[in-house]
Motif scaffolding. Structure first.
Motif, PDB file in Angstrom:
ATOM      1  N   CYS A  88       0.815  -1.219   0.000  1.00 26.15           N
ATOM      2  CA  CYS A  88       0.000   0.000   0.000  1.00 26.15           C
ATOM      3  C   CYS A  88       0.852   1.273   0.000  1.00 26.15           C
ATOM      4  N   CYS A  98       1.579   3.982  -2.966  1.00 20.78           N
ATOM      5  CA  CYS A  98       0.564   5.002  -3.285  1.00 20.78           C
ATOM      6  C   CYS A  98       0.159   5.792  -2.048  1.00 20.78           C
ATOM      7  N   HIS A  99      -0.212   5.082  -0.974  1.00 24.85           N
ATOM      8  CA  HIS A  99      -0.746   5.732   0.228  1.00 24.85           C
ATOM      9  C   HIS A  99       0.344   6.366   1.096  1.00 24.85           C
ATOM     10  N   ILE A 131       4.696   6.485  -6.001  1.00 19.36           N
ATOM     11  CA  ILE A 131       3.952   6.562  -7.260  1.00 19.36           C
ATOM     12  C   ILE A 131       3.331   7.948  -7.417  1.00 19.36           C
ATOM     13  N   VAL A 132       2.835   8.490  -6.338  1.00 20.83           N
ATOM     14  CA  VAL A 132       2.211   9.813  -6.366  1.00 20.83           C
ATOM     15  C   VAL A 132       3.266  10.875  -6.660  1.00 20.83           C
ATOM     16  N   PHE A 164      -0.198  10.140 -11.118  1.00 19.81           N
ATOM     17  CA  PHE A 164      -1.433   9.663 -10.499  1.00 19.81           C
ATOM     18  C   PHE A 164      -1.826  10.611  -9.369  1.00 19.81           C
ATOM     19  N   MET A 195      -7.252   2.118  -7.416  1.00 16.15           N
ATOM     20  CA  MET A 195      -6.674   1.024  -6.631  1.00 16.15           C
ATOM     21  C   MET A 195      -7.320  -0.296  -7.047  1.00 16.15           C
TER      22      MET A 195
END
Length: 196
Positions: A113, A116-117, A127-128, A133, A169
């Motif tokens: 997780c 992304c989170h 990734i962000v 994204f 997701m």
């Protein structure tokens, strides 16, 4: 003379042995020789993508009969619908809240997780940071795309999201076992409270 005969006999035996060894090594190079357990090299069963004359449709890979459950599979009783999401509010984490489960949950969260989170659950994962994204909402302060605050999501709703995915997701049902999903839920609950 006797010593000469012994030397001659040994020489003749050595020459004969060498000749046999050379001639036997020159046989067909494609031969693998003797095989131990040849069924390990030549499978008896059909491969899933092969045609199979044993079935009417000729396919080896058949759809399982209705109502069957794979060995070791745990079915989540709430469907992948909005009603299922709201009903999953009643699901309770069956695992004991202890250091071992929490540590494993954190490990799985960071690996699965975190990209992304973010490791701290604020939506700032690697990734962000690439800028391709949008950031997911923070567990502690963000709004859920299904309505309400992220910090108010219950164990069952978090599990539902891991099981089926949401928006960008995807589902993590094939990457995390049911026990690992509940362990991740346990760690996300900490992130909802601003702890990590």
């Amino acid at each position: 003379m006797l010593a000469m005969n012994k030397t001659g006999i040994l020489s003749l035996a050595l020459i004969a042995f060498s000749t046999v060894a050379i001639l036997s090594s020159c046989k067909d190079k494609r031969s693998t020789g003797l095989e131990f357990a040849p069924n390990m090299y030549e499978p008896i069963a059909y491969n899933p993508d092969q045609k199979n004359p044993n079935f009417a449709d000729g396919k080896t890979a058949q759809t399982p009969p209705a109502g069957t459950v794979p060995v070791g599979y745990t079915r989540f009783e709430y469907p992948n619908t909005m009603d299922g999401f709201h009903a999953s509010k009643a699901a309770v984490n069956p695992l004991e809240a202890n250091e071992k489960n929490l540590a494993h949950g954190k490990q799985m969260y960071v690996a699965m997780c975190g990209p992304c989170h973010g490791v701290d659950g604020t939506g700032n994962g690697h990734i962000v940071e690439l800028g391709k994204f949008p950031a997911p909402p923070s567990y502690a302060t963000g709004n859920s795309s299904r309505g309400g605050l992220m910090k108010d999501l219950t164990d069952g709703q978090i599990y539902h999201t891991i099981e089926y995915g949401l928006n960008l997701m995807g589902s993590y049902a094939s990457q995390l076992s049911p026990e690992e999903r509940w362990q991740v839920v346990m760690y996300v609950k900490q992130l909802q409270n601003g702890q990590h």
